[in-house]
Design a protein around this motif. Structure first.
Motif, mmCIF file in Angstrom:
data_model
loop_
_atom_site.group_PDB
_atom_site.id
_atom_site.type_symbol
_atom_site.label_atom_id
_atom_site.label_comp_id
_atom_site.label_asym_id
_atom_site.label_seq_id
_atom_site.Cartn_x
_atom_site.Cartn_y
_atom_site.Cartn_z
ATOM 1 N N ALA A 1 -3.262 -26.137 7.067
ATOM 2 C CA ALA A 1 -2.000 -26.703 7.530
ATOM 3 C C ALA A 1 -1.017 -25.566 7.766
ATOM 4 O O ALA A 1 -0.385 -25.075 6.822
ATOM 5 C CB ALA A 1 -1.446 -27.683 6.502
ATOM 6 N N PRO A 2 -0.881 -25.088 9.016
ATOM 7 C CA PRO A 2 0.009 -23.959 9.282
ATOM 8 C C PRO A 2 1.476 -24.356 9.224
ATOM 9 O O PRO A 2 1.875 -25.390 9.763
ATOM 10 C CB PRO A 2 -0.387 -23.523 10.696
ATOM 11 C CG PRO A 2 -0.951 -24.750 11.324
ATOM 12 C CD PRO A 2 -1.596 -25.542 10.216
ATOM 13 N N LEU A 3 2.282 -23.533 8.567
ATOM 14 C CA LEU A 3 3.706 -23.814 8.409
ATOM 15 C C LEU A 3 4.511 -23.340 9.607
ATOM 16 O O LEU A 3 4.121 -22.402 10.309
ATOM 17 C CB LEU A 3 4.235 -23.140 7.149
ATOM 18 C CG LEU A 3 4.129 -23.931 5.836
ATOM 19 C CD1 LEU A 3 2.696 -24.308 5.534
ATOM 20 C CD2 LEU A 3 4.720 -23.134 4.697
ATOM 21 N N ARG A 4 5.641 -23.983 9.812
ATOM 22 C CA ARG A 4 6.562 -23.559 10.867
ATOM 23 C C ARG A 4 7.258 -22.253 10.494
ATOM 24 O O ARG A 4 7.415 -21.359 11.321
ATOM 25 C CB ARG A 4 7.600 -24.654 11.117
ATOM 26 C CG ARG A 4 8.650 -24.272 12.153
ATOM 27 C CD ARG A 4 9.677 -25.395 12.305
ATOM 28 N NE ARG A 4 10.655 -25.083 13.325
ATOM 29 C CZ ARG A 4 11.755 -24.366 13.119
ATOM 30 N NH1 ARG A 4 11.998 -23.880 11.902
ATOM 31 N NH2 ARG A 4 12.598 -24.123 14.100
ATOM 32 N N SER A 5 7.696 -22.161 9.233
ATOM 33 C CA SER A 5 8.439 -20.970 8.807
ATOM 34 C C SER A 5 7.531 -19.746 8.784
ATOM 35 O O SER A 5 6.365 -19.829 8.393
ATOM 36 C CB SER A 5 9.035 -21.187 7.420
ATOM 37 O OG SER A 5 10.000 -22.207 7.442
ATOM 38 N N ALA A 6 8.095 -18.618 9.192
ATOM 39 C CA ALA A 6 7.358 -17.358 9.178
ATOM 40 C C ALA A 6 8.353 -16.218 9.052
ATOM 41 O O ALA A 6 9.555 -16.394 9.252
ATOM 42 C CB ALA A 6 6.523 -17.195 10.445
ATOM 43 N N VAL A 7 7.845 -15.048 8.718
ATOM 44 C CA VAL A 7 8.657 -13.833 8.696
ATOM 45 C C VAL A 7 8.167 -12.943 9.831
ATOM 46 O O VAL A 7 6.983 -12.588 9.879
ATOM 47 C CB VAL A 7 8.546 -13.096 7.356
ATOM 48 C CG1 VAL A 7 9.352 -11.795 7.398
ATOM 49 C CG2 VAL A 7 9.021 -13.978 6.206
ATOM 50 N N HIS A 8 9.080 -12.591 10.737
ATOM 51 C CA HIS A 8 8.741 -11.742 11.882
ATOM 52 C C HIS A 8 9.468 -10.401 11.730
ATOM 53 O O HIS A 8 10.687 -10.340 11.855
ATOM 54 C CB HIS A 8 9.144 -12.411 13.188
ATOM 55 C CG HIS A 8 8.436 -13.701 13.460
ATOM 56 N ND1 HIS A 8 7.147 -13.740 13.969
ATOM 57 C CD2 HIS A 8 8.822 -14.997 13.276
ATOM 58 C CE1 HIS A 8 6.778 -15.003 14.107
ATOM 59 N NE2 HIS A 8 7.769 -15.782 13.691
ATOM 60 N N VAL A 9 8.719 -9.360 11.440
ATOM 61 C CA VAL A 9 9.278 -8.018 11.291
ATOM 62 C C VAL A 9 9.247 -7.351 12.663
ATOM 63 O O VAL A 9 8.201 -6.883 13.122
ATOM 64 C CB VAL A 9 8.480 -7.188 10.263
ATOM 65 C CG1 VAL A 9 9.144 -5.833 10.054
ATOM 66 C CG2 VAL A 9 8.353 -7.943 8.941
ATOM 67 N N GLY A 10 10.399 -7.356 13.341
ATOM 68 C CA GLY A 10 10.480 -6.800 14.687
ATOM 69 C C GLY A 10 10.391 -5.287 14.711
ATOM 70 O O GLY A 10 10.327 -4.628 13.671
ATOM 71 N N MET A 11 10.425 -4.748 15.913
ATOM 72 C CA MET A 11 10.155 -3.325 16.084
ATOM 73 C C MET A 11 11.190 -2.435 15.398
ATOM 74 O O MET A 11 10.839 -1.401 14.817
ATOM 75 C CB MET A 11 10.081 -2.976 17.579
ATOM 76 C CG MET A 11 9.557 -1.573 17.848
ATOM 77 S SD MET A 11 7.906 -1.264 17.126
ATOM 78 C CE MET A 11 6.885 -2.300 18.189
ATOM 79 N N GLU A 12 12.458 -2.807 15.430
ATOM 80 C CA GLU A 12 13.480 -1.978 14.791
ATOM 81 C C GLU A 12 13.216 -1.854 13.292
ATOM 82 O O GLU A 12 13.186 -0.744 12.737
ATOM 83 C CB GLU A 12 14.874 -2.556 15.023
ATOM 84 C CG GLU A 12 15.976 -1.761 14.312
ATOM 85 C CD GLU A 12 17.342 -2.414 14.401
ATOM 86 O OE1 GLU A 12 18.291 -1.873 13.797
ATOM 87 O OE2 GLU A 12 17.464 -3.459 15.060
ATOM 88 N N ALA A 13 13.033 -2.996 12.632
ATOM 89 C CA ALA A 13 12.765 -2.972 11.194
ATOM 90 C C ALA A 13 11.431 -2.302 10.906
ATOM 91 O O ALA A 13 11.306 -1.529 9.944
ATOM 92 C CB ALA A 13 12.779 -4.394 10.645
ATOM 93 N N TYR A 14 10.453 -2.588 11.719
ATOM 94 C CA TYR A 14 9.119 -2.001 11.532
ATOM 95 C C TYR A 14 9.171 -0.474 11.554
ATOM 96 O O TYR A 14 8.626 0.202 10.662
ATOM 97 C CB TYR A 14 8.180 -2.516 12.618
ATOM 98 C CG TYR A 14 6.846 -1.809 12.702
ATOM 99 C CD1 TYR A 14 5.818 -2.111 11.816
ATOM 100 C CD2 TYR A 14 6.620 -0.834 13.673
ATOM 101 C CE1 TYR A 14 4.591 -1.467 11.898
ATOM 102 C CE2 TYR A 14 5.405 -0.182 13.763
ATOM 103 C CZ TYR A 14 4.394 -0.499 12.874
ATOM 104 O OH TYR A 14 3.194 0.154 12.962
#
Length: 221
Positions: free
Chosen positions: A138-151
């Motif tokens: 059951a995949p959740l809607r919420s996620a953490v996306h670490v974009g390029m700047e933070a990465y």
């Protein structure tokens, strides 16, 4: 209440991977969440060959010893967080291959996602959600996306995850949602464990006459 066993699946295996940094950040954050007992599941520990089994794991246990270890490990978990990079708009090949080697051990459990890199691995996570659905996760809607700047800043050591408010806010929302779904699905699995699913055929005495004649209970994909 006994804490839920939460598997943090490190989805890349290459040398110099970034995945260890968000893994440690999540473990640190999860230490304050009494609902979970977090454990890392590192794909480096399961060096499986490309899928070459005679049958899909939905229908027959794999013969590969590493695949059997992998299936046993994920079968122990109540929920998962996948930490993934994005390679060519999709997930790492090692993750796809590993997922192909298990099935029933994932069924009816929740999955959340932490992605990093270009656009925060959003395209890879969308692809991974579709794969999870086929595995009856059951995949959740919420996620953490670490974009390029933070990465780039975190990879270079200039800043840490704690310096990015939006990442910590997203992580809190992910943990909250994951706790709810883990509890709800855990109750459902316990109460309905004897109910057949599409890949879990009913005993012969429960089959209808049509099912017995056609054999359509078990579907090959």
């Amino acid at each position: 209440m006994k804490p839920f066993r939460l598997g943090l699946i490190i989805s890349t295996t290459r040398t110099g991977r970034f995945a260890d940094k968000p893994t440690q950040w999540l473990l640190h954050r999860l230490a304050d969440r009494r609902e979970f007992a977090a454990e890392t599941i590192d794909l480096r520990d399961y060096p499986m060959p490309l899928f070459d089994e005679a049958a899909a794991p939905a229908h027959s246990p794999p013969q590969c010893v590493h695949a059997r270890r992998w299936a046993d490990r994920v079968g122990e978990m109540d929920a998962f967080i996948f930490l993934t990079a994005e390679y060519n708009h999709s997930i790492p090949a090692a993750l796809k291959n590993t997922l192909d080697h298990a099935y029933v051990q994932f069924n009816r459990k929740p999955a959340a996602f932490v992605g990093y890199g270009g656009v925060g691995a959003a395209r890879a996570i969308e692809h991974l959600r579709l794969i999870c659905i086929e595995l009856q996760l059951a995949p959740l809607r919420s996620a953490v996306h670490v974009g390029m700047e933070a990465y780039l800043d975190i990879a270079a050591g200039r800043r840490g995850f704690e310096d990015f408010d939006h990442l910590n806010t997203s992580a809190t929302a992910l943990f909250d949602e994951l706790a709810w779904w883990t509890a709800a699905l855990g109750v459902a699995r316990a109460e309905l464990q004897d109910q057949p699913g599409p890949f879990r055929p009913a005993p012969p005495d429960r089959l209808s006459d049509d099912q017995s004649k056609t054999g359509r209970v078990r579907r090959i994909r």
